[in-house]
Design a protein around this motif. Structure first.
Motif, PDB file in Angstrom:
ATOM      1  N   PHE A  22       0.859  -1.181   0.000  1.00  0.00           N
ATOM      2  CA  PHE A  22       0.000   0.000   0.000  1.00  0.00           C
ATOM      3  C   PHE A  22       0.899   1.236   0.000  1.00  0.00           C
ATOM      4  O   PHE A  22       2.118   1.129   0.101  1.00  0.00           O
ATOM      5  N   THR A  23       0.294   2.384  -0.117  1.00  0.00           N
ATOM      6  CA  THR A  23       1.040   3.642  -0.091  1.00  0.00           C
ATOM      7  C   THR A  23       0.592   4.448   1.118  1.00  0.00           C
ATOM      8  O   THR A  23      -0.599   4.581   1.377  1.00  0.00           O
ATOM      9  N   ALA A  24       1.559   4.978   1.840  1.00  0.00           N
ATOM     10  CA  ALA A  24       1.285   5.874   2.966  1.00  0.00           C
ATOM     11  C   ALA A  24       2.414   6.881   3.053  1.00  0.00           C
ATOM     12  O   ALA A  24       3.572   6.548   2.801  1.00  0.00           O
ATOM     13  N   MET A  25       2.082   8.107   3.396  1.00  0.00           N
ATOM     14  CA  MET A  25       3.063   9.177   3.552  1.00  0.00           C
ATOM     15  C   MET A  25       3.905   9.343   2.290  1.00  0.00           C
ATOM     16  O   MET A  25       5.114   9.563   2.345  1.00  0.00           O
ATOM     17  N   ALA A  26       3.243   9.180   1.148  1.00  0.00           N
ATOM     18  CA  ALA A  26       3.861   9.343  -0.179  1.00  0.00           C
ATOM     19  C   ALA A  26       4.974   8.334  -0.443  1.00  0.00           C
ATOM     20  O   ALA A  26       5.885   8.600  -1.212  1.00  0.00           O
ATOM     21  N   ASN A  27       4.891   7.181   0.197  1.00  0.00           N
ATOM     22  CA  ASN A  27       5.899   6.142   0.020  1.00  0.00           C
ATOM     23  C   ASN A  27       5.243   4.778  -0.134  1.00  0.00           C
ATOM     24  O   ASN A  27       4.220   4.502   0.495  1.00  0.00           O
ATOM     25  N   PRO A  28       5.866   3.915  -0.921  1.00  0.00           N
ATOM     26  CA  PRO A  28       5.353   2.544  -0.984  1.00  0.00           C
ATOM     27  C   PRO A  28       5.661   1.836   0.335  1.00  0.00           C
ATOM     28  O   PRO A  28       6.728   2.010   0.912  1.00  0.00           O
ATOM     29  N   CYS A  29       4.691   1.075   0.830  1.00  0.00           N
ATOM     30  CA  CYS A  29       4.846   0.346   2.084  1.00  0.00           C
ATOM     31  C   CYS A  29       4.527  -1.123   1.844  1.00  0.00           C
ATOM     32  O   CYS A  29       3.668  -1.452   1.028  1.00  0.00           O
ATOM     33  N   SER A  30       5.203  -1.981   2.569  1.00  0.00           N
ATOM     34  CA  SER A  30       4.955  -3.414   2.470  1.00  0.00           C
ATOM     35  C   SER A  30       4.943  -4.016   3.867  1.00  0.00           C
ATOM     36  O   SER A  30       5.694  -3.603   4.745  1.00  0.00           O
ATOM     37  N   ILE A  31       4.090  -5.003   4.029  1.00  0.00           N
ATOM     38  CA  ILE A  31       4.020  -5.775   5.262  1.00  0.00           C
ATOM     39  C   ILE A  31       4.223  -7.232   4.858  1.00  0.00           C
ATOM     40  O   ILE A  31       3.611  -7.693   3.888  1.00  0.00           O
ATOM     41  N   PHE A  32       5.060  -7.945   5.573  1.00  0.00           N
ATOM     42  CA  PHE A  32       5.299  -9.361   5.295  1.00  0.00           C
ATOM     43  C   PHE A  32       4.988 -10.165   6.550  1.00  0.00           C
ATOM     44  O   PHE A  32       5.483  -9.841   7.629  1.00  0.00           O
ATOM     45  N   ILE A  33       4.182 -11.189   6.386  1.00  0.00           N
ATOM     46  CA  ILE A  33       3.842 -12.070   7.505  1.00  0.00           C
ATOM     47  C   ILE A  33       4.063 -13.505   7.061  1.00  0.00           C
ATOM     48  O   ILE A  33       3.644 -13.898   5.966  1.00  0.00           O
ATOM     49  N   GLU A  34       4.701 -14.254   7.920  1.00  0.00           N
ATOM     50  CA  GLU A  34       4.887 -15.677   7.637  1.00  0.00           C
ATOM     51  C   GLU A  34       3.596 -16.395   8.027  1.00  0.00           C
ATOM     52  O   GLU A  34       3.416 -16.842   9.163  1.00  0.00           O
ATOM     53  N   ALA A  35       2.683 -16.447   7.071  1.00  0.00           N
ATOM     54  CA  ALA A  35       1.375 -17.073   7.279  1.00  0.00           C
ATOM     55  C   ALA A  35       0.716 -17.262   5.926  1.00  0.00           C
ATOM     56  O   ALA A  35       1.052 -16.579   4.956  1.00  0.00           O
ATOM     57  N   GLU A  36      -0.230 -18.173   5.901  1.00  0.00           N
ATOM     58  CA  GLU A  36      -0.993 -18.384   4.672  1.00  0.00           C
ATOM     59  C   GLU A  36      -1.847 -17.150   4.391  1.00  0.00           C
ATOM     60  O   GLU A  36      -2.246 -16.426   5.299  1.00  0.00           O
ATOM     61  N   ASN A  37      -2.130 -16.924   3.122  1.00  0.00           N
ATOM     62  CA  ASN A  37      -2.963 -15.804   2.721  1.00  0.00           C
ATOM     63  C   ASN A  37      -4.423 -16.187   2.956  1.00  0.00           C
ATOM     64  O   ASN A  37      -5.025 -16.896   2.168  1.00  0.00           O
ATOM     65  N   ASN A  38      -4.987 -15.729   4.086  1.00  0.00           N
ATOM     66  CA  ASN A  38      -6.384 -16.001   4.387  1.00  0.00           C
ATOM     67  C   ASN A  38      -7.016 -14.747   4.989  1.00  0.00           C
ATOM     68  O   ASN A  38      -6.360 -13.714   5.133  1.00  0.00           O
ATOM     69  N   SER A  39      -8.268 -14.834   5.350  1.00  0.00           N
ATOM     70  CA  SER A  39      -8.971 -13.645   5.832  1.00  0.00           C
ATOM     71  C   SER A  39      -8.383 -13.107   7.138  1.00  0.00           C
ATOM     72  O   SER A  39      -8.336 -11.897   7.352  1.00  0.00           O
ATOM     73  N   SER A  40      -7.886 -13.980   8.014  1.00  0.00           N
ATOM     74  CA  SER A  40      -7.277 -13.515   9.269  1.00  0.00           C
ATOM     75  C   SER A  40      -5.995 -12.739   9.000  1.00  0.00           C
ATOM     76  O   SER A  40      -5.766 -11.670   9.578  1.00  0.00           O
ATOM     77  N   THR A  41      -5.164 -13.268   8.120  1.00  0.00           N
ATOM     78  CA  THR A  41      -3.907 -12.600   7.773  1.00  0.00           C
ATOM     79  C   THR A  41      -4.189 -11.244   7.125  1.00  0.00           C
ATOM     80  O   THR A  41      -3.581 -10.230   7.477  1.00  0.00           O
ATOM     81  N   GLN A  42      -5.132 -11.230   6.192  1.00  0.00           N
ATOM     82  CA  GLN A  42      -5.465  -9.975   5.523  1.00  0.00           C
ATOM     83  C   GLN A  42      -6.073  -8.968   6.495  1.00  0.00           C
ATOM     84  O   GLN A  42      -5.811  -7.768   6.391  1.00  0.00           O
ATOM     85  N   SER A  43      -6.832  -9.433   7.456  1.00  0.00           N
ATOM     86  CA  SER A  43      -7.426  -8.541   8.445  1.00  0.00           C
ATOM     87  C   SER A  43      -6.348  -7.859   9.286  1.00  0.00           C
ATOM     88  O   SER A  43      -6.416  -6.653   9.548  1.00  0.00           O
ATOM     89  N   ILE A  44      -5.340  -8.626   9.692  1.00  0.00           N
ATOM     90  CA  ILE A  44      -4.221  -8.057  10.450  1.00  0.00           C
ATOM     91  C   ILE A  44      -3.486  -7.022   9.608  1.00  0.00           C
ATOM     92  O   ILE A  44      -3.156  -5.935  10.081  1.00  0.00           O
ATOM     93  N   MET A  45      -3.241  -7.356   8.352  1.00  0.00           N
ATOM     94  CA  MET A  45      -2.509  -6.445   7.473  1.00  0.00           C
ATOM     95  C   MET A  45      -3.319  -5.179   7.185  1.00  0.00           C
ATOM     96  O   MET A  45      -2.747  -4.090   7.115  1.00  0.00           O
ATOM     97  N   ARG A  46      -4.615  -5.307   7.052  1.00  0.00           N
ATOM     98  CA  ARG A  46      -5.462  -4.115   6.874  1.00  0.00           C
ATOM     99  C   ARG A  46      -5.391  -3.216   8.107  1.00  0.00           C
ATOM    100  O   ARG A  46      -5.356  -1.991   7.984  1.00  0.00           O
ATOM    101  N   ALA A  47      -5.373  -3.818   9.293  1.00  0.00           N
ATOM    102  CA  ALA A  47      -5.286  -3.027  10.527  1.00  0.00           C
ATOM    103  C   ALA A  47      -3.973  -2.250  10.587  1.00  0.00           C
ATOM    104  O   ALA A  47      -3.951  -1.086  10.995  1.00  0.00           O
ATOM    105  N   VAL A  48      -2.871  -2.871  10.160  1.00  0.00           N
ATOM    106  CA  VAL A  48      -1.571  -2.185  10.145  1.00  0.00           C
ATOM    107  C   VAL A  48      -1.596  -1.031   9.148  1.00  0.00           C
ATOM    108  O   VAL A  48      -1.151   0.084   9.456  1.00  0.00           O
TER     109      VAL A  48
END
Length: 113
Positions: A22-48
C-alpha cells in the motif's frame, strides 16, 4: 479530524508468506507475515495499513487540521497536545540527541583518531 481516507491495499503470497502493499506518507509500504494468505492474515494487514493511514492524516503537515499544522501556525505560542503526540515528540528529541552525539563521535574519531 476526520479519518475517512482508506487507501488501496493489495495482497500477494508465495510459499508460506503473505505480503500486503500500500502507499502511505507518499511512500510505498509493504508488510510481510509468515502465514498463509487467508482472511485472518489480511485482516491483520489491513489493521496495520489503517494505522499508517491514521498517523499520516494526524501528522501530515499538508493537512490544515493536523496537529503539525496547529504547531506550525502557533508561532511559538504553547498549544495543547495529546499523549501520543507528546510521546512522539519526546522520542524524536531523544533520537536527535543520539544522532548529534554519534556524529560528534565520528568527527572526533576522524580528526583525532
Amino acid at each position: 479530524m476526520k479519518t475517512n481516507y482508506i487507501g488501496k491495499i493489495s495482497f500477494t503470497s508465495q510459499y508460506h508468506y503473505t505480503a500486503a502493499n500500500f502507499t502511505a506518507m507518499a511512500n510505498p509500504c509493504s508488510i510481510f507475515i509468515e502465514a498463509e494468505n487467508n482472511s485472518s492474515t489480511q485482516s491483520i494487514m489491513r489493521a496495520v495499513a489503517k494505522e499508517a493511514w491514521r498517523i499520516e492524516q494526524k501528522y501530515s503537515r499538508y493537512r490544515m487540521d493536523s496537529i503539525i499544522s496547529q504547531i506550525n501556525n502557533a508561532n511559538g505560542r504553547p498549544i495543547s497536545i495529546d499523549k501520543e503526540t507528546y510521546h512522539l515528540l519526546s522520542l524524536s528529541h531523544t533520537l536527535w540527541k543520539v544522532k548529534v552525539f554519534l556524529i560528534s563521535l565520528v568527527v572526533f574519531s576522524v580528526r583525532y583518531g
